[in-house]
Write a protein that holds these residues in place. Sequence first.
Motif, PDB file in Angstrom:
ATOM      1  N   UNK A 272      -6.597   7.213 -10.203  1.00 21.87           N
ATOM      2  CA  UNK A 272      -7.782   6.681 -10.818  1.00 21.87           C
ATOM      3  C   UNK A 272      -9.014   7.441 -10.531  1.00 21.87           C
ATOM      4  N   UNK A 273      -9.889   7.491 -11.666  1.00 23.48           N
ATOM      5  CA  UNK A 273     -11.128   8.198 -11.249  1.00 23.48           C
ATOM      6  C   UNK A 273     -11.954   7.032 -10.667  1.00 23.48           C
ATOM      7  N   UNK A 274     -11.773   6.624  -9.487  1.00 19.35           N
ATOM      8  CA  UNK A 274     -12.750   5.732  -8.602  1.00 19.35           C
ATOM      9  C   UNK A 274     -13.122   6.498  -7.227  1.00 19.35           C
ATOM     10  N   UNK A 275     -14.525   6.335  -7.054  1.00 21.15           N
ATOM     11  CA  UNK A 275     -15.152   6.935  -5.892  1.00 21.15           C
ATOM     12  C   UNK A 275     -14.457   6.342  -4.530  1.00 21.15           C
ATOM     13  N   UNK A 276     -14.666   7.148  -3.582  1.00 18.58           N
ATOM     14  CA  UNK A 276     -14.203   6.473  -2.151  1.00 18.58           C
ATOM     15  C   UNK A 276     -12.484   6.272  -2.227  1.00 18.58           C
ATOM     16  N   UNK A 277     -12.200   5.593  -1.075  1.00 14.18           N
ATOM     17  CA  UNK A 277     -10.634   5.507  -0.607  1.00 14.18           C
ATOM     18  C   UNK A 277      -9.837   4.498  -1.449  1.00 14.18           C
ATOM     19  N   UNK A 278      -8.673   5.056  -1.752  1.00 18.58           N
ATOM     20  CA  UNK A 278      -7.659   3.993  -2.141  1.00 18.58           C
ATOM     21  C   UNK A 278      -6.336   4.003  -1.405  1.00 18.58           C
ATOM     22  N   UNK A 279      -5.700   2.896  -1.543  1.00 18.38           N
ATOM     23  CA  UNK A 279      -4.382   2.863  -0.880  1.00 18.38           C
ATOM     24  C   UNK A 279      -3.302   2.325  -2.049  1.00 18.38           C
ATOM     25  N   UNK A 280      -2.143   3.023  -2.076  1.00 17.46           N
ATOM     26  CA  UNK A 280      -1.257   2.620  -3.070  1.00 17.46           C
ATOM     27  C   UNK A 280       0.081   1.998  -2.376  1.00 17.46           C
ATOM     28  N   UNK A 281       0.502   1.017  -3.200  1.00 20.12           N
ATOM     29  CA  UNK A 281       1.838   0.320  -2.981  1.00 20.12           C
ATOM     30  C   UNK A 281       2.821   0.349  -4.260  1.00 20.12           C
ATOM     31  N   UNK A 282       3.750  -0.491  -4.000  1.00 13.60           N
ATOM     32  CA  UNK A 282       4.841  -0.565  -4.765  1.00 13.60           C
ATOM     33  C   UNK A 282       5.215   0.549  -6.030  1.00 13.60           C
ATOM     34  N   UNK A 283       5.428   1.775  -5.508  1.00 17.86           N
ATOM     35  CA  UNK A 283       5.709   2.780  -6.341  1.00 17.86           C
ATOM     36  C   UNK A 283       4.667   3.123  -7.260  1.00 17.86           C
ATOM     37  N   UNK A 284       3.488   2.921  -6.886  1.00 13.42           N
ATOM     38  CA  UNK A 284       2.327   3.266  -7.751  1.00 13.42           C
ATOM     39  C   UNK A 284       1.797   2.509  -8.573  1.00 13.42           C
ATOM     40  N   UNK A 285       2.572   1.169  -8.504  1.00 13.21           N
ATOM     41  CA  UNK A 285       2.002   0.022  -9.542  1.00 13.21           C
ATOM     42  C   UNK A 285       0.980  -0.951  -8.997  1.00 13.21           C
ATOM     43  N   UNK A 286       0.500  -0.689  -7.650  1.00 12.96           N
ATOM     44  CA  UNK A 286      -0.322  -1.700  -7.060  1.00 12.96           C
ATOM     45  C   UNK A 286      -1.308  -0.485  -6.330  1.00 12.96           C
ATOM     46  N   UNK A 287      -2.782  -0.408  -6.754  1.00 14.61           N
ATOM     47  CA  UNK A 287      -3.639   0.258  -6.155  1.00 14.61           C
ATOM     48  C   UNK A 287      -4.674  -0.489  -5.630  1.00 14.61           C
ATOM     49  N   UNK A 288      -5.113  -0.265  -4.360  1.00 20.73           N
ATOM     50  CA  UNK A 288      -6.110  -1.134  -3.634  1.00 20.73           C
ATOM     51  C   UNK A 288      -7.261  -0.161  -3.619  1.00 20.73           C
ATOM     52  N   UNK A 289      -8.621  -0.526  -3.843  1.00 23.68           N
ATOM     53  CA  UNK A 289      -9.651   0.371  -3.784  1.00 23.68           C
ATOM     54  C   UNK A 289     -10.865  -0.311  -3.125  1.00 23.68           C
TER      55      UNK A 289
END
Length: 357
Positions: A272-289
Amino acid sequence: MQSIIDQFTGLIRAAAADKATLRIRSGGSKDFYGNRVMGRNERVLDASAYAGIVDYEPTELVLTARAGTRLADLETELCKHGQMMAFEPPHFLPAATLGGCVATGLSGPRRAAAGAVRDFVLGVRMLDGRGDDLRFGGQVMKNVAGYDISRLMTGSMGTLGLLLEVSFKVLPLPPMEITLRMAMTEAEAIDRMNRWAGKPLPVSATCFYDGELAVRLSGAEPAVRAAHAKLGGDEIVDGAAFWESIREQSHSFFQSGKSFWRLSIKSTAPPLPLPGKQLMEWGGALRWWAGESGFDGVVVRKIAKAAGGHATLFRSHESCADVFHPLEPAMMVIHRRLKEKFDPMGIFNPGRMYPQY
């Protein structure tokens, strides 16, 4: 316990008569979640006193408990019989209860493999906005005719009624679990997780952060060992502690002090084109930003929608009245009608989900 229900009924009917509002809470572990909208003449309905296991038959894989029962107590009892709440509900505080778990509808790392909270809810007992004692569903699968109200209560944030009891399905603990760690890019992680999802692999959780993909394998030892040999990667010594840090958000990613967005999207969506840190779960279906200061929430929701999903402002240090992704007009009509049926006086957690209701 009937005397406690009678007290709840009295509080509900008194609030309706006084045109007051009720903020339902128990352990307070999810107080941060949802819109912070104070109701006029607000009163607190504390449900924590209505606690305890009502019925548990390990051989039937079904447990019924009162809404004020602590999740920790339920998990301890289940563990004695080699069983678990398969959706791995986050606690956030030791006082977290079953009612808060169902009302918020939050699931942990195992959700993509095992299912969400509502997939395990079989029946509920609740008080509606008139103080009527209602029961829906039952204690067995395929026991629903017509509207599945018990699952409708899951994720309703206490806006439709006060949960009293919940019956839910449990599952056996896996005989073996190991967690692997692999170095790769975000795009590579998305590709691999989606390819693995189409194969008979015992993958029960995934997490990508800062150039590393963590994969949990659960099941019979031969299957787990064979999958490890096929996937590769280094085994994490204390995998259980790692997944607990993700579930309870004690992982370093969640300790930045920033606001956190929860984006539920297509698992195949590219980075995803979002600045800063991301964490991904659920095989890519859940993205924390971890939200950057001054970044427009409207933009976040546009990005989530373009990726086939929606975005929720999960944690924020500022008061906000639009935490949840706006509903389409037709869905908002359904939401309004349900609210009017179950809570005609609008006394339960007004504005917690959407400012209008």
